[in-house]
Design a protein around this motif. Structure first.
Motif, PDB file in Angstrom:
ATOM      1  N   GLY A   1       9.112 -10.974  23.583  1.00 44.61           N
ATOM      2  CA  GLY A   1       9.835 -11.107  22.319  1.00 44.61           C
ATOM      3  C   GLY A   1      10.990 -12.092  22.430  1.00 44.61           C
ATOM      4  N   GLY A   2      11.708 -12.032  23.533  1.00 43.93           N
ATOM      5  CA  GLY A   2      12.808 -12.979  23.746  1.00 43.93           C
ATOM      6  C   GLY A   2      12.332 -14.411  23.892  1.00 43.93           C
ATOM      7  N   LEU A   3      11.233 -14.608  24.609  1.00 47.59           N
ATOM      8  CA  LEU A   3      10.675 -15.954  24.752  1.00 47.59           C
ATOM      9  C   LEU A   3      10.175 -16.491  23.418  1.00 47.59           C
ATOM     10  N   ALA A   4       9.555 -15.634  22.632  1.00 49.18           N
ATOM     11  CA  ALA A   4       9.056 -16.072  21.326  1.00 49.18           C
ATOM     12  C   ALA A   4      10.204 -16.505  20.423  1.00 49.18           C
ATOM     13  N   LEU A   5      11.293 -15.760  20.438  1.00 46.65           N
ATOM     14  CA  LEU A   5      12.446 -16.146  19.626  1.00 46.65           C
ATOM     15  C   LEU A   5      13.079 -17.434  20.141  1.00 46.65           C
TER      16      LEU A   5
END
Length: 107
Positions: free
Chosen positions: A63-67
């Motif tokens: 989720g952090g990488l996607a953001l």
């Protein structure tokens, strides 16, 4: 006979332009980020049922990488991060109450 201006000429390579440097297109990176957001959501959801020790951190990271990569599915990435955090909180709750890292239904 050569003149001074002819001998002073040297061939200097022109600086590479943005079109000549090999880069990934932004849409391709964004597609990967969209996939990471969906994977984060699915892993976070599955982590609430089983393997929360493994799937919770994976959901947080994806989720952090996607953001960070600018996904179009921002809501799914945020839900994946929230569910990943819930997975880890659930793990802490199960560990403190039952002394186990898995669900226990029944007496």
């Amino acid at each position: 006979m050569t003149t001074l201006s002819q001998t002073a000429r040297t061939t200097v390579p022109a600086p590479a332009t943005a079109a000549e440097t090999p880069q990934r297109p932004a849409s391709r990176l964004r597609d990967h980020a969209d996939g990471m957001a969906v994977a984060s959501f699915v892993l976070g959801l599955l982590g609430t049922l089983a393997l929360n020790l493994l799937l919770g951190p994976c959901a947080l990271i994806l989720g952090g990488l996607a953001l960070a990569r600018g996904t179009n599915r921002r809501g799914r990435a945020l839900l994946g991060i929230a569910l990943g955090a819930v997975d880890l909180l659930l793990l802490a709750l199960l560990t403190t109450t039952d002394g186990t890292v898995s669900w226990h239904i029944g007496g």
